[in-house]
Structures are given as structure tokens and as C-alpha cells.
Write a protein that holds these residues in place. Structure first.
Motif, short mmCIF file in Angstrom:
data_model
loop_
_atom_site.label_atom_id
_atom_site.label_comp_id
_atom_site.label_asym_id
_atom_site.label_seq_id
_atom_site.Cartn_x
_atom_site.Cartn_y
_atom_site.Cartn_z
N THR A 154 1.94 3.36 -4.43
CA THR A 154 1.15 4.59 -4.44
C THR A 154 2.06 5.82 -4.40
O THR A 154 1.83 6.79 -5.12
CB THR A 154 0.23 4.62 -3.20
OG1 THR A 154 1.00 4.23 -2.07
CG2 THR A 154 -0.95 3.71 -3.36
N THR A 155 3.11 5.75 -3.56
CA THR A 155 3.96 6.93 -3.41
C THR A 155 4.83 7.15 -4.65
O THR A 155 4.99 8.29 -5.08
CB THR A 155 4.83 6.80 -2.13
OG1 THR A 155 3.99 6.45 -1.05
CG2 THR A 155 5.52 8.11 -1.80
N SER A 201 -9.06 7.87 0.51
CA SER A 201 -10.33 7.31 0.99
C SER A 201 -10.79 8.05 2.26
O SER A 201 -10.15 9.00 2.70
CB SER A 201 -10.16 5.81 1.24
OG SER A 201 -11.36 5.24 1.67
N LEU A 241 -2.67 14.40 -7.12
CA LEU A 241 -3.48 13.30 -6.57
C LEU A 241 -4.90 13.31 -7.13
O LEU A 241 -5.57 12.31 -7.20
CB LEU A 241 -3.56 13.42 -5.04
CG LEU A 241 -2.34 12.94 -4.27
CD1 LEU A 241 -2.43 13.37 -2.80
CD2 LEU A 241 -2.19 11.43 -4.36
N LEU A 290 2.58 8.74 -7.18
CA LEU A 290 2.35 10.17 -6.91
C LEU A 290 3.54 11.00 -7.39
O LEU A 290 3.39 12.01 -8.08
CB LEU A 290 2.12 10.39 -5.40
CG LEU A 290 2.17 11.84 -4.92
CD1 LEU A 290 1.09 12.68 -5.59
CD2 LEU A 290 2.01 11.94 -3.40
N PRO A 337 -3.53 7.64 -7.54
CA PRO A 337 -2.98 6.28 -7.67
C PRO A 337 -4.02 5.18 -7.44
O PRO A 337 -4.07 4.22 -8.20
CB PRO A 337 -1.88 6.24 -6.59
CG PRO A 337 -1.49 7.66 -6.40
CD PRO A 337 -2.75 8.45 -6.58
N CYS A 391 -6.49 5.73 4.51
CA CYS A 391 -5.06 5.47 4.45
C CYS A 391 -4.35 5.91 5.73
O CYS A 391 -4.36 7.09 6.07
CB CYS A 391 -4.46 6.19 3.25
SG CYS A 391 -2.69 5.94 3.15
N THR A 393 0.84 -1.20 0.00
CA THR A 393 0.00 0.00 0.00
C THR A 393 0.87 1.25 0.00
O THR A 393 0.46 2.29 -0.50
CB THR A 393 -0.93 0.07 1.23
OG1 THR A 393 -0.15 -0.08 2.41
CG2 THR A 393 -2.00 -0.98 1.21
N PRO A 431 -8.35 10.84 -2.50
CA PRO A 431 -7.20 10.02 -2.90
C PRO A 431 -6.78 9.03 -1.82
O PRO A 431 -6.19 8.00 -2.11
CB PRO A 431 -6.08 11.04 -3.13
CG PRO A 431 -6.48 12.25 -2.35
CD PRO A 431 -7.98 12.26 -2.35
N LEU A 433 -12.34 2.40 -5.06
CA LEU A 433 -12.41 1.81 -3.72
C LEU A 433 -13.51 0.75 -3.75
O LEU A 433 -14.58 1.00 -4.31
CB LEU A 433 -12.77 2.88 -2.69
CG LEU A 433 -11.78 4.05 -2.58
CD1 LEU A 433 -12.35 5.15 -1.71
CD2 LEU A 433 -10.46 3.55 -2.00
C1 HEM Z 1 0.32 8.72 -2.36
C2 HEM Z 1 0.39 7.74 -1.52
C3 HEM Z 1 -0.76 6.91 -1.03
C4 HEM Z 1 -2.05 6.81 -1.52
C5 HEM Z 1 -2.66 7.54 -2.70
C6 HEM Z 1 -2.74 5.86 -0.67
C7 HEM Z 1 -4.07 5.50 -0.82
C8 HEM Z 1 -4.73 4.65 0.03
C9 HEM Z 1 -6.13 4.35 -0.05
C10 HEM Z 1 -7.10 4.94 -1.09
C11 HEM Z 1 -6.43 3.47 0.93
C12 HEM Z 1 -7.80 2.92 1.30
C13 HEM Z 1 -8.13 1.69 0.52
C14 HEM Z 1 -9.57 1.34 0.75
O1 HEM Z 1 -10.28 2.08 1.43
O2 HEM Z 1 -9.99 0.31 0.24
C15 HEM Z 1 -5.20 3.18 1.64
C16 HEM Z 1 -5.09 2.30 2.70
C17 HEM Z 1 -3.91 2.04 3.36
N1 HEM Z 1 -2.70 2.68 3.19
FE1 HEM Z 1 -2.31 4.10 1.81
N2 HEM Z 1 -1.86 5.39 0.28
C18 HEM Z 1 -0.65 6.01 0.11
C19 HEM Z 1 0.50 5.84 0.86
C20 HEM Z 1 0.61 4.99 1.92
C21 HEM Z 1 1.80 4.82 2.72
C22 HEM Z 1 3.11 5.58 2.49
C23 HEM Z 1 1.54 3.86 3.64
C24 HEM Z 1 2.40 3.28 4.71
C25 HEM Z 1 3.51 3.81 5.14
C26 HEM Z 1 0.16 3.44 3.44
C27 HEM Z 1 -0.47 2.49 4.19
C28 HEM Z 1 -1.79 2.13 4.04
C29 HEM Z 1 -2.43 1.07 4.82
C30 HEM Z 1 -1.76 0.19 5.87
C31 HEM Z 1 -3.76 1.02 4.39
C32 HEM Z 1 -4.84 0.07 4.88
C33 HEM Z 1 -5.59 0.71 6.02
C34 HEM Z 1 -6.70 -0.22 6.52
O3 HEM Z 1 -7.16 -1.09 5.79
O4 HEM Z 1 -7.11 -0.02 7.65
N3 HEM Z 1 -0.37 4.15 2.40
N4 HEM Z 1 -4.18 3.91 1.08
#
Ligand code: HEM
Length: 297
Positions: free
Chosen positions: A107-108, A237, A163, A111, A168, A243, A103, A235, A172
Motif C-alpha cells: 500500500t505504501t 477504511s 490517495l 501511494l 491503493p 487501518c 498490509t 483510503p 473493502l
Molecule cells: C498508504 C498506505 C496504506 C493504505 C492505503 C492502507 C489501507 C488499509 C485499509 C483500507 C485497511 C482496511 C481493510 C479492511 O477494512 O478490510 C487496512 C488495514 C490494515 N492496515 Fe493498512 N494501509 C496502509 C498502510 C499500512 C501500514 C504502513 C501498516 C503497518 C505498519 C498497515 C497495517 C494495517 C493492518 C495491520 C490492517 C488490519 C487492521 C485490522 O484488521 O484490524 N497499513 N489498511
């Protein structure tokens, strides 16, 4: 053909999992070795940073603490830890690592990739971003903290617009656990609901006729003023499963942008072909070749 693909996917999954297991076991072995050589710090307290200060290190230290407490007579703290479910197995730990890696990584980089493409095609915004980065580095040196980074207004607007245009995570997915009514929509239990984030980010009825254009200035007064409904910008959620890494990702992106903008100018290579495709995430099909030139102020 379909069977072949599943075979490849299974093999890749096994490879990824054994890689993570190797990292976890390697970290554990190194910590045990360090502990054997040096148990107490100056105050006679057992050190708890043998595992390292990153997320994996913190989770391993927590697992170790929970194990020690489980061996001790039942006390309030032990009960609390068990309630919080901190008695991870190595398999669960590996799953957590996988979640964070997949995750957080793709994504990063996406971006940053799309942002460099946008800056390379918009010299005026590239110039504004560089001016801000240079001033910022001049004022705060090489070690800015989170509060300082949040004051980078131009870079913040550029990242939000990037974004929005090239989000990215393009959709959802949710499943209704019970039948619910959302506005006029009846959603029966068990139905899969997909939120088309990319389409919403380009909706002209929400963002205006210039919805497809790169205009970071729309975020100059924050998300609420940028569109008709601020829930339309998602972006990362919303809600309890949004996120957890969003602040980290924005901070990371600002640091990378500051460092590169202060040293290079970017130009799109003539070989660049604009072809975004959705493969779960929104990716540039042919990459984004950029020409970097050393920048001398
Ligand atoms: C531009 C960068 C990022 C974007 C656009 C992004 C986007 C998202 C989105 C849309 C979700 C929700 C997915 C859903 O609701 O089904 C999510 C969940 C998550 N993201 Fe990110 N993310 C980014 C960077 C990161 C980074 C850097 C980390 C960790 C260091 C991270 C860790 C997580 C985790 C662990 C979840 C799951 C949370 C859960 O299910 O409770 N993300 N991300």
C-alpha cells in the motif's frame, strides 16, 4: 490450469511463511545470546530490549514476559495478560508479521509510486511541494518528529489527493453476521458486501465535475470541505477494522517525499504508459519510469 495455480500459491505461501519463521527464530536466538552475556543493566533491572525495538521485537518481548508470568504463581498481572491473549504461539506471531508486511508494504509503495507520477506530471504542484520541503528541512533539520511532519500542509494535500485518485485498496469486503437494514437496503445474514472505494472516490455527484482531475487544493480546508460527504473518502477504511498503520504510512510518505524533493526534480519518462490495473490493489501495469535530475537550489 486452476490446480496448477493453487499449487503455485501454496508453494509461495510456504516459502513466505518459512522466511518469516527464519526471521523470528533468528531474532530469538540473537536475543538469547545477548541475554546470556549481559543479564542486568546498571540498576540491576533485567533489560527488555534484547529483542529489538521494532514491532517484532516488542511482540517477542511480550511473549517472553507472558511465558515467565505463566510459570509464576497466578497473580493479577498474569491473569490480565492471559485475558488480553498475549500468550501468542510462534505461528500466531508469524501471522501477525505477515499481516503487517502485506498490509503495510504494498500500500505504501503504491501511494508513493502514484504520488511521484502525479508530481512528475504536474510541475506546478511539484514546485510547491519542493518549496515546502526545502523550508521544512531548513527549519527542522534531518530529524523531524511526528508533530512537525503533520504541519507539512502542501504535502498533506497532495498525498490525500493521490490517495483519492489512486487509492491503493480499491474495495473493502465485509460479510453480514446478522440481517441488518442500512438506509433503504435490507442486507440478509451471510451476504458479502463490497464497498467500491475507487468508484466512490471518483463519483462526480460527491466530488464535483472535476472528480477525475488532480486538484490537491480541494483538501486545503480538510476532508470535510473537500466533498459532499466526508465518509466518501476512505483510503484507510472506517470503523473498528480500519487501518492501524495510517499515521505511520502518512509520516513515512512525507519523509520520503521531503528527502527526494529536496534533492531531485522528477520528470515522467517518455516510455511511461498510463495503465492502472486492479490486482487487489491499484497498480501501474507497466510501472512508473521517472527521470530524476539533481536539483540545485
Ligand atoms: C498508504 C498506505 C496504506 C493504505 C492505503 C492502507 C489501507 C488499509 C485499509 C483500507 C485497511 C482496511 C481493510 C479492511 O477494512 O478490510 C487496512 C488495514 C490494515 N492496515 Fe493498512 N494501509 C496502509 C498502510 C499500512 C501500514 C504502513 C501498516 C503497518 C505498519 C498497515 C497495517 C494495517 C493492518 C495491520 C490492517 C488490519 C487492521 C485490522 O484488521 O484490524 N497499513 N489498511
Amino acid at each position: 490450469m486452476a490446480l496448477e495455480i493453487w499449487g503455485v500459491i501454496r508453494k509461495l505461501k510456504e516459502e513466505v511463511e518459512s522466511l518469516f519463521m527464519e526471521i523470528i527464530e533468528g531474532r530469538r536466538a540473537a536475543a538469547l545470546q545477548a541475554m546470556a552475556g549481559h543479564i542486568d543493566d546498571e540498576d540491576g533491572q533485567q533489560k527488555n530490549d534484547y529483542y529489538g525495538q521494532d514491532l517484532l521485537g516488542l511482540m517477542l518481548a511480550e511473549m517472553e514476559a507472558a511465558k515467565l508470568e505463566a510459570a509464576a504463581p497466578l497473580c493479577g498481572q498474569r491473569r490480565r495478560r492471559q485475558q488480553l491473549g498475549r500468550m501468542y504461539t510462534s505461528r500466531q506471531l508469524m501471522d501477525e508479521c505477515k499481516t503487517f508486511f502485506f498490509t503495510g508494504h504494498e500500500t505504501t509503495w503504491l501511494l508513493l509510486t502514484w504520488t511521484f507520477m502525479l508530481l512528475a506530471s504536474n510541475p506546478t504542484w511539484q514546485h510547491r511541494a519542493r518549496q515546502e520541503a526545502l523550508l521544512f528541512l531548513h527549519q527542522h533539520g534531518d530529524m523531524p518528529d511526528f508533530d512537525m511532519l503533520s504541519r507539512l500542509k502542501v504535502l498533506g494535500m497532495i498525498l490525500l489527493e493521490s490517495l483519492r485518485l489512486y487509492t491503493p485498496a480499491t474495495l473493502l469486503a465485509r460479510e453480514a453476521f446478522s440481517s441488518i437494514k442500512v438506509g433503504d437496503l435490507e442486507i440478509p445474514k451471510g451476504l458479502s458486501v463490497w464497498v467500491p472505494v475507487l468508484a466512490i472516490h471518483h463519483d462526480k455527484t460527491i466530488w464535483g465535475e472535476d472528480a477525475d482531475e488532480f486538484k490537491p487544493e480541494r483538501f486545503s480546508e480538510g476532508v470535510a470541505k473537500a466533498c459532499k460527504n466526508q465518509m466518501a473518502f476512505m483510503p484507510f477504511s472506517f470503523g473498528p477494522r480500519n487501518c492501524v498503520g495510517q499515521n505511520f504510512a502518512m509520516m513515512e510518505a512525507k519523509i520520503v517525499l521531503c528527502m527526494l524533493l529536496s534533492q531531485f526534480t522528477f520528470h515522467l519518462s517518455p516510455s511511461y504508459r498510463h495503465a492502472p490495473i486492479c490486482i487487489l490493489t491499484l497498480q501501474p501495469k507497466h510501472g512508473v519510469p521517472i527521470i530524476l535530475r539533481h536539483f540545485r537550489p
